[in-house]
Design a protein around this motif. Structure first.
Motif, PDB file in Angstrom:
ATOM      1  N   THR A 162     -11.513  -0.598 -13.313  1.00  0.00           N
ATOM      2  CA  THR A 162     -11.205   0.482 -12.380  1.00  0.00           C
ATOM      3  C   THR A 162      -9.705   0.598 -12.166  1.00  0.00           C
ATOM      4  O   THR A 162      -9.153   1.691 -12.115  1.00  0.00           O
ATOM      5  CB  THR A 162     -11.880   0.214 -11.027  1.00  0.00           C
ATOM      6  OG1 THR A 162     -13.250  -0.065 -11.274  1.00  0.00           O
ATOM      7  CG2 THR A 162     -11.741   1.389 -10.110  1.00  0.00           C
ATOM      8  N   PHE A 292       1.964  -7.294  -4.878  1.00  0.00           N
ATOM      9  CA  PHE A 292       1.191  -6.238  -4.228  1.00  0.00           C
ATOM     10  C   PHE A 292       2.078  -5.223  -3.526  1.00  0.00           C
ATOM     11  O   PHE A 292       1.648  -4.533  -2.623  1.00  0.00           O
ATOM     12  CB  PHE A 292       0.217  -6.830  -3.197  1.00  0.00           C
ATOM     13  CG  PHE A 292      -0.731  -7.826  -3.777  1.00  0.00           C
ATOM     14  CD1 PHE A 292      -1.155  -7.696  -5.090  1.00  0.00           C
ATOM     15  CD2 PHE A 292      -1.196  -8.885  -3.025  1.00  0.00           C
ATOM     16  CE1 PHE A 292      -2.028  -8.614  -5.641  1.00  0.00           C
ATOM     17  CE2 PHE A 292      -2.074  -9.804  -3.564  1.00  0.00           C
ATOM     18  CZ  PHE A 292      -2.487  -9.673  -4.879  1.00  0.00           C
ATOM     19  N   VAL A 293       3.334  -5.178  -3.897  1.00  0.00           N
ATOM     20  CA  VAL A 293       4.227  -4.265  -3.207  1.00  0.00           C
ATOM     21  C   VAL A 293       4.202  -2.913  -3.901  1.00  0.00           C
ATOM     22  O   VAL A 293       4.231  -2.819  -5.125  1.00  0.00           O
ATOM     23  CB  VAL A 293       5.652  -4.828  -3.159  1.00  0.00           C
ATOM     24  CG1 VAL A 293       6.590  -3.829  -2.528  1.00  0.00           C
ATOM     25  CG2 VAL A 293       5.657  -6.123  -2.382  1.00  0.00           C
ATOM     26  N   GLN A 294       4.130  -1.904  -3.086  1.00  0.00           N
ATOM     27  CA  GLN A 294       3.998  -0.562  -3.612  1.00  0.00           C
ATOM     28  C   GLN A 294       5.147  -0.196  -4.530  1.00  0.00           C
ATOM     29  O   GLN A 294       6.298  -0.437  -4.235  1.00  0.00           O
ATOM     30  CB  GLN A 294       3.966   0.407  -2.437  1.00  0.00           C
ATOM     31  CG  GLN A 294       3.488   1.778  -2.811  1.00  0.00           C
ATOM     32  CD  GLN A 294       3.282   2.582  -1.559  1.00  0.00           C
ATOM     33  OE1 GLN A 294       2.629   2.139  -0.638  1.00  0.00           O
ATOM     34  NE2 GLN A 294       3.852   3.754  -1.512  1.00  0.00           N
TER      35      GLN A 294
ATOM     36  N   ILE B 195      -7.325  -7.841  -0.575  1.00  0.00           N
ATOM     37  CA  ILE B 195      -6.541  -8.128  -1.777  1.00  0.00           C
ATOM     38  C   ILE B 195      -6.683  -7.050  -2.839  1.00  0.00           C
ATOM     39  O   ILE B 195      -5.698  -6.545  -3.379  1.00  0.00           O
ATOM     40  CB  ILE B 195      -6.949  -9.504  -2.345  1.00  0.00           C
ATOM     41  CG1 ILE B 195      -6.523 -10.588  -1.365  1.00  0.00           C
ATOM     42  CG2 ILE B 195      -6.323  -9.736  -3.702  1.00  0.00           C
ATOM     43  CD1 ILE B 195      -6.995 -11.959  -1.745  1.00  0.00           C
ATOM     44  N   ILE B 196      -7.915  -6.676  -3.083  1.00  0.00           N
ATOM     45  CA  ILE B 196      -8.154  -5.729  -4.160  1.00  0.00           C
ATOM     46  C   ILE B 196      -7.535  -4.368  -3.840  1.00  0.00           C
ATOM     47  O   ILE B 196      -6.977  -3.693  -4.711  1.00  0.00           O
ATOM     48  CB  ILE B 196      -9.668  -5.622  -4.450  1.00  0.00           C
ATOM     49  CG1 ILE B 196      -9.939  -4.692  -5.602  1.00  0.00           C
ATOM     50  CG2 ILE B 196     -10.468  -5.211  -3.232  1.00  0.00           C
ATOM     51  CD1 ILE B 196      -9.463  -5.245  -6.886  1.00  0.00           C
ATOM     52  N   LEU B 198      -4.926  -3.927  -1.826  1.00  0.00           N
ATOM     53  CA  LEU B 198      -3.466  -4.074  -1.870  1.00  0.00           C
ATOM     54  C   LEU B 198      -2.976  -3.909  -3.304  1.00  0.00           C
ATOM     55  O   LEU B 198      -1.954  -3.268  -3.557  1.00  0.00           O
ATOM     56  CB  LEU B 198      -3.052  -5.437  -1.326  1.00  0.00           C
ATOM     57  CG  LEU B 198      -3.158  -5.582   0.191  1.00  0.00           C
ATOM     58  CD1 LEU B 198      -2.922  -7.024   0.607  1.00  0.00           C
ATOM     59  CD2 LEU B 198      -2.167  -4.661   0.882  1.00  0.00           C
ATOM     60  N   ALA B 199      -3.728  -4.487  -4.226  1.00  0.00           N
ATOM     61  CA  ALA B 199      -3.344  -4.339  -5.632  1.00  0.00           C
ATOM     62  C   ALA B 199      -3.404  -2.873  -6.030  1.00  0.00           C
ATOM     63  O   ALA B 199      -2.514  -2.357  -6.710  1.00  0.00           O
ATOM     64  CB  ALA B 199      -4.264  -5.176  -6.517  1.00  0.00           C
ATOM     65  N   ALA B 200      -4.447  -2.191  -5.585  1.00  0.00           N
ATOM     66  CA  ALA B 200      -4.587  -0.787  -5.941  1.00  0.00           C
ATOM     67  C   ALA B 200      -3.469   0.046  -5.309  1.00  0.00           C
ATOM     68  O   ALA B 200      -2.950   0.976  -5.921  1.00  0.00           O
ATOM     69  CB  ALA B 200      -5.951  -0.272  -5.489  1.00  0.00           C
ATOM     70  N   LEU B 201      -3.067  -0.324  -4.076  1.00  0.00           N
ATOM     71  CA  LEU B 201      -2.016   0.419  -3.382  1.00  0.00           C
ATOM     72  C   LEU B 201      -0.662   0.296  -4.073  1.00  0.00           C
ATOM     73  O   LEU B 201       0.204   1.148  -3.915  1.00  0.00           O
ATOM     74  CB  LEU B 201      -1.903  -0.062  -1.931  1.00  0.00           C
ATOM     75  CG  LEU B 201      -2.890   0.578  -0.962  1.00  0.00           C
ATOM     76  CD1 LEU B 201      -2.875  -0.164   0.356  1.00  0.00           C
ATOM     77  CD2 LEU B 201      -2.532   2.048  -0.747  1.00  0.00           C
ATOM     78  N   SER B 202      -0.502  -0.775  -4.816  1.00  0.00           N
ATOM     79  CA  SER B 202       0.776  -0.932  -5.519  1.00  0.00           C
ATOM     80  C   SER B 202       0.939   0.157  -6.567  1.00  0.00           C
ATOM     81  O   SER B 202       2.019   0.345  -7.113  1.00  0.00           O
ATOM     82  CB  SER B 202       0.866  -2.324  -6.144  1.00  0.00           C
ATOM     83  OG  SER B 202      -0.115  -2.459  -7.143  1.00  0.00           O
ATOM     84  N   GLY B 203      -0.124   0.881  -6.834  1.00  0.00           N
ATOM     85  CA  GLY B 203      -0.038   1.947  -7.816  1.00  0.00           C
ATOM     86  C   GLY B 203       0.429   3.272  -7.239  1.00  0.00           C
ATOM     87  O   GLY B 203       0.544   4.258  -7.953  1.00  0.00           O
ATOM     88  N   VAL B 204       0.710   3.297  -5.946  1.00  0.00           N
ATOM     89  CA  VAL B 204       1.169   4.555  -5.344  1.00  0.00           C
ATOM     90  C   VAL B 204       2.563   4.911  -5.870  1.00  0.00           C
ATOM     91  O   VAL B 204       3.437   4.056  -5.949  1.00  0.00           O
ATOM     92  CB  VAL B 204       1.195   4.427  -3.804  1.00  0.00           C
ATOM     93  CG1 VAL B 204       1.849   5.649  -3.198  1.00  0.00           C
ATOM     94  CG2 VAL B 204      -0.207   4.250  -3.273  1.00  0.00           C
ATOM     95  N   THR B 230      -5.101   7.288  -3.508  1.00  0.00           N
ATOM     96  CA  THR B 230      -4.808   6.396  -4.622  1.00  0.00           C
ATOM     97  C   THR B 230      -5.873   5.310  -4.768  1.00  0.00           C
ATOM     98  O   THR B 230      -6.191   4.885  -5.874  1.00  0.00           O
ATOM     99  CB  THR B 230      -3.438   5.703  -4.409  1.00  0.00           C
ATOM    100  OG1 THR B 230      -2.495   6.697  -4.052  1.00  0.00           O
ATOM    101  CG2 THR B 230      -2.992   4.985  -5.653  1.00  0.00           C
ATOM    102  N   THR B 234     -11.060   2.766  -6.423  1.00  0.00           N
ATOM    103  CA  THR B 234     -11.428   1.379  -6.160  1.00  0.00           C
ATOM    104  C   THR B 234     -12.485   1.308  -5.060  1.00  0.00           C
ATOM    105  O   THR B 234     -13.465   0.565  -5.168  1.00  0.00           O
ATOM    106  CB  THR B 234     -10.182   0.582  -5.732  1.00  0.00           C
ATOM    107  OG1 THR B 234      -9.164   0.798  -6.708  1.00  0.00           O
ATOM    108  CG2 THR B 234     -10.482  -0.895  -5.631  1.00  0.00           C
TER     109      THR B 234
END
Lengths: 303, 317, 538
Positions: A162, A292-294, B195-196, B198-204, B230, B234
């Protein structure tokens, strides 16, 4: 974070409430954690009677002494670290390429493969045939029995897939192919470096799984020198937990005496064991947070 | 390895028109990517799969799985005819959905909140602290719940009394069992669940934010319209996966919190099977119940996935 | 186990790849045991060593994790003495059941099962299937000590013989422990404060004592924080500790199945006496004489209350284990009370034997030698050796002929029990052995003697007897009981709690009994009656 020159009132209010929310979460969560720490060094009687409710009372280190005096504990730590590191590496090698392949819409057969994998999330042959398989593979009493049967998890593959699907722009892959880049090169040189967050998450999920696991070692290991930390700690707890399980049903005086001699330190050890087994893995987390930083990845895509 | 010309073609948008063989060939490496995982699932999951048949057999250890006598649906009938069957089903479903309703959105909200806060010691601390409870063993967790809710000495009871209310009998009142179970679960797993996301948010994409700021969008609006979308893929997938695990409610924690007074609310399928197995190693019976769970779970998963596919572009397949 | 299905072949080809990956695996030596020793081993019928050539056997047992079994003095000396080397395939005690089941189910048995706690169902199941071998002929030839024991105690033979006439396991024989479950103990401080010199003999007197504990502040702290009677929640048995002793007041010997003096088997939860017990408990509950946390608190919480001197009557092995402090003869044992509906209280006594402690599997190449090995544990000398280790470590004789001994100082200031646990495997597990009074001769403290005295006068002299003998059900009976019990016991347990706490009024008693009947309560009694009749006529 993006730094705005001017913050409106609404923004400030929003930020403040966010901070309040997080502080609240912090307080709610931290109390029981402090309780565990305190309980692991307080007189058990004060813990059980409710007299100890925040700070340690009648300090004692007997619990930790009992844990660390056990000669197997350091060997257990070492084994766990070895199993965790090797196991997690294997997990990543199996999971990441597969999830990436499954994320590609131009991958013929991905529906089938997805179904093939998902099916195992629901249906399994059970403990006995699995044990027989491990036995017939000659893995009994070996590290392989702890690592190979958990080389991948459906859940994690789906999660990683995903991530790849929703964050890797399709144009990137097409551009790479036009440049003459093979899938392998694309994956190693471009996709992986861009996907640090998901690699970190996968390493964490799998790593924690290995760290906490005891059931496979219980089933497949016979040799105590190969026991991971969790098994050693369970062994220490065995006697302690006997007192609870046999209440009202004494088997013999000899058992009762054994139980009683251990019951004193029971709760101490119970809480101490939590601290001993989780501190190392909790300490790892702050190091992973920087992934995990944007925006860590997108910048490089555009570049 | 491959000629440059052929690879260049793979970037061609008119890909769909190519023959199946060609499409397979041009991505031949992806099959290699899949190979280790496929081999793993084949050997370690499909290999032992023949064990499922003992749900329809009376498993006799010395005769082995294939040699044990068939009994058809006997074990299923025994389960369905149990005095408590409907209670068990209801309790299992209601606890799971309760847990999903509370426990699913919270990590998302927490992750979004983390994302708003500047990186620094405060953020790091809160993140690490909320993540820690995940590692507390079930035994200690249940022990703490019982201690904190003890009518005579529990801290939570004392706080409630201190506020001037009369605390309920949280541990023994069947009406409270599910709440106690779910809330303690939320406490334990919310931080871990972020956690999951947060990882996805790093893609913003930060550029989106910059553009939005120029347009005068507030922080809250940006969170709602940039950050949240975003991570929607997920969220969808996590929801589908969770739905596929509704009947898979574990027995350990429930068993430790169960007592004869709250039993009517706390007895679920897994604790029932556990007790049946205690009396005698009833492999066949527990396999049959497990199979029933799996079939129901698969049906749920397929349904939810279908809905997800219709309403969004995110689905498992 | 034979697997011939096609997927298996796939698996095996995968295996070749995987074994390469598993380079760190060592071969499982336990599997090959016995084969290397050859068939020409001679087993001597008496004396040591048992075998003329070294023999290696694998043994599986629950491990409490204090000492590796290889390093235990008792087992090391046993190896030298007998010539039999044991390889241990132990599993931690709390997960032993899992591993045991797996070992049986997968066909990968050890040669010997030690302290395995095999249920009668398991013995029959695995015995019938040939996994456990019949032992009766081996006992005849190679177990002089155990044979003598059976001749002296015919009931033991009855109780370990399966319905098919075979003996599949050797038992723990307990000749000196008479309690059915942990006794109840009075708080001596409270008795003194309340100036009670005659312990309650009837339910009314017991009620009065509990009431006074509640109201007269016997711990003298000025607060009414006394808890007259307290129990704990255990996964499967709320109130069991109290139930065991109070049911007797209403003529019932046991909480589930017992046989009366006319050889009739009863299923307790539908008896009239059980209703009276519930009524009495409900009275204690509604007047808060029974701790309202009894259904939810842990053993530790109860203990903490008792240690703050708040509990009046409680269950434990010895009173001081709950109350804290040193062993004291000031806290008297509860003497079973009686209600108006009976002449004397029914008192349950320990069965004295626990079957399933030792078994030999079909993979064992030397059953005769194994039998000789374990037979030693049923002699005084062997039982002593396995109970307390060799002479000169934990204890020594002061008068060897009269079997009188004394304890030696424990090295390194360790606790005696901890030290004992490093010497012998028989620590906290149901090991096959004979426990008799002679073992502790000279080792008993004044406290031990006092406890024996209490047991004698309050239980044994008052007519304590075994409520239901240890016996076998046939496979069909066992299957039926198991399937009846899974719902029945849940229902009974729930309803007991509801009746006691008043959540269910006693007006509904008849409806309750009907439901119990519908769920097969009578059938449970019937099946056990049949089994009992068989046992009796043997």
């Amino acid at each position: 974070m993006v730094t705005a020159l001017k913050e409106s009132k609404g923004d400030k209010l929003f930020l403040v409430s966010t901070y309040i929310y997080l502080c609240l979460a912090l307080v709610v969560v931290i109390y029981p954690l402090i309780y565990i720490l305190s309980a692991s060094i307080s007189d058990p009687q004060d813990v059980n009677s409710g007299a100890m409710w925040l700070f340690p009372k009648n300090l004692t280190l007997d619990g930790y002494k009992l844990v660390f005096e056990n000669p197997k504990i350091w060997n257990g730590y070492l084994n766990t670290i070895i199993y965790t590191v090797i196991g997690t590496l294997l997990n990543l090698v199996v999971t990441l390429p597969a999830s990436y392949a499954l994320s590609r819409s131009d991958f013929v057969g991905r529906q089938f493969f997805m179904g093939f994998i998902l099916f195992t999330m629901f249906f399994s042959g059970g403990l006995v045939p699995t044990y027989l398989l491990i036995k017939n593979l000659g893995l009994i009493n070996s590290m392989g029995a702890l690592i190979l049967p958990v080389a991948a998890s459906v859940w994690n593959i789906v999660v990683a897939r995903t991530f790849f699907q929703s964050t890797i722009p399709k144009e990137l892959q097409e551009a790479a192919h036009i440049d003459g880049c093979t899938n392998l090169r694309l994956f190693i040189r471009i996709i992986l470096p861009l996907s640090a967050p998901i690699v970190a998450v996968m390493a964490l999920f799998y790593g924690v799984g290995h760290w906490n696991s005891y059931f496979p070692s219980l089933i497949y290991l016979n040799d105590e020198t190969k026991y991971p930390l969790q098994m050693v700690l369970r062994q220490i707890l065995v006697l302690q937990e006997m007192s609870a399980e046999t209440t009202g049903a004494a088997i013999s005086g000899e058992v009762a005496m054994a139980m009683n001699s251990k019951a004193e330190t029971a709760s101490l050890v119970k809480y101490g064991v939590i601290v001993v087994s989780t501190l190392p893995i909790i300490a790892v987390y702050p190091f992973l947070q920087r992934y995990f930083v944007q925006g860590v990845m997108i910048g490089s895509v555009k570049g | 390895m491959r000629g440059k010309r052929q690879l260049a073609v793979s970037g061609n948008p008119s890909l769909k028109n190519k023959s199946l063989g060609k499409r397979v060939l041009q991505n031949w490496e992806l099959y290699l990517f899949m190979a280790p995982a496929l081999l793993y699932f084949l050997v370690f999951h499909y290999g032992p799969m023949y064990g499922i048949q003992i749900a329809f057999k009376n498993f006799v250890p010395s005769k082995g799985i294939t040699g044990s006598p068939w009994v058809g649906f006997d074990h299923f009938e025994r389960f369905f005819n149990s005095y408590y069957f409907w209670d068990l089903l209801w309790n299992t479903f209601s606890i799971s959905f309760y847990e999903l309703a509370i426990g699913f959105p919270l990590p998302i909200i927490l992750a979004l909140a983390f994302n708003e806060v500047r990186t620094g010691p405060f953020k790091k601390t809160v993140q690490t602290v909320t993540y820690a409870p995940h590692f507390i063993s079930v035994v200690v967790m249940a022990g703490m719940i019982i201690t904190f809710l003890s009518p005579s000495s529990g801290i939570i009871i004392r706080v409630i009394e201190g506020l001037g209310f009369t605390p309920a009998a949280f541990l023994t009142d069947p009406a409270w069992f599910k709440t106690v179970y779910v809330m303690s679960g939320v406490w334990q797993s919310t931080g871990w669940g972020t956690i999951i996301y947060l990882a996805a948010l790093s893609g913003v994409d930060p550029q989106l934010h910059e553009a939005a700021i120029v347009d005068g969008a507030s922080r809250f609006k940006r969170m709602l319209h940039i950050n949240l979308p975003t991570i929607v893929p997920t969220i969808t997938i996590m929801l589908i996966l969770n739905m596929g695990n509704i009947l898979g409610l574990g027995f350990e924690k429930i068993l430790l919190l169960q007592n004869s007074l709250n039993m009517e609310a706390s007895d679920v399928i897994s604790t029932y099977v556990y007790r049946a197995g205690l009396v005698n190693a009833q492999y066949s019976f527990s396999t049959a119940v497990g199979l029933f769970n799996s079939v129901v779970n698969v049906m749920l998963l397929v349904t939810v996935n279908k809905i997800a596919r219709r309403t969004s572009e995110n689905s498992l397949w | 186990m034979q697997i011939t299905s096609k997927p298996w072949k796939l698996v095996l080809s995968g295996a070749m790849v995987l074994t390469l990956l598993a380079g760190c695996g060592t071969s499982n030596t336990a599997e090959n045991t016995g084969e290397g020793t050859g068939g020409e081993v001679t087993v001597s019928k008496e004396g040591f060593p048992i075998v003329d050539k070294p023999v290696t056997l694998s043994l599986m047992a629950p491990d409490v994790g204090i000492q590796n079994w290889e390093d235990m003095v008792v087992l090391q000396q046993m190896k030298e003495k007998t010539g039999i080397t044991l390889e241990y395939r132990n599993a931690p005690k709390d997960s032993f059941e899992t591993k045991k089941n797996l070992v049986f189910a997968s066909g990968d048995y050890p040669d010997i099962l030690y302290a395995a706690g095999l249920t009668t169902a398991e013995q029959m199941n695995y015995g019938e299937q040939g996994i456990l071998i019949p032992l009766e002929e081996l006992i005849e030839e190679y177990a002089p000590n155990f044979k003598a024991l059976l001749e002296e105690n015919p009931d033991v033979r009855k109780s370990i013989t399966a319905p098919d006439g075979h003996i599949y396991s050797l038992p723990v024989v307990e000749m000196s422990q008479h309690w059915y479950r942990n006794p109840l103990w009075y708080n001596g401080d409270f008795l003194k404060a309340l100036k009670i010199d005659k312990l309650p003999e009837t339910t009314e007197e017991l009620y009065t004592y509990l009431k006074r504990v509640k109201e007269e502040d016997p711990n003298g702290n000025g607060v009414a924080d006394e808890i007259p009677l307290s129990s704990v929640t255990v996964t499967s048995a709320n109130l069991r500790d109290i139930r065991t002793w109070l049911l007797g007041a209403f003529g019932i010997y046991e909480e589930e199945i017992y046989v009366d003096d006319a050889d009739k088997v009863h299923y307790t939860p539908m008896e009239e006496g059980y209703k009276e017990y519930l009524t009495f408990m409900n009275r204690l509950w509604s007047e808060e004489l029974l701790d309202h946390e009894s259904f939810s608190q842990t053993a530790e919480q109860k203990k903490a209350k008792a240690q703050n001197n708040r509990v009046g009557l409680f269950s434990d092995w010895h009173a001081y284990m709950t109350k804290g402090g040193e062993p004291s003869t000031e806290d008297p044992m509860f003497a079973p009370v009686k209600s108006d509906s009976v002449d004397k209280p029914a008192i349950a006594k320990n069965r004295g034997i626990t079957t399933g402690a030792f078994a030999i599997t079909e993979s064992n190449p030397e059953p005769e030698a194994s039998m000789r090995w374990v037979d030693y544990l049923y002699s005084y000398e062997g039982a002593m050796f396995f109970n307390k280790g060799p002479e000169g470590m934990l204890w020594e004789y002061t008068d060897k002929d009269a079997r009188v001994k004394k304890y030696l100082p424990v090295p390194d200031g360790k606790e005696m029990e901890d030290y004992r646990a490093t010497l012998t495997p028989n620590y906290g597990i149901p090991a096959p052995t004979l426990s008799m009074d002679d073992i502790n001769k000279g080792l008993k403290t004044d406290f031990d003697l006092w406890v024996e005295q209490e047991t004698q006068t309050k239980l044994l002299d008052k007519g304590a007897r075994i409520p239901f003998p240890s016996l076998f059900l046939t496979v069909e009976e066992q299957t039926e009981i198991n399937s009846l019990n899974s719902d029945l016991s849940t229902y009974v347990k729930q309803m007991e709690a509801k009746f006691i706490t008043g959540a269910e009024p006693f007006a509904n008693w008849d409806a309750y009994v009907d439901t119990v009947k519908k769920m097969g309560g009578e059938r449970v009694a019937e099946i056990n009656q049949a089994a009992y009749d068989r046992w009796k006529s043997n």
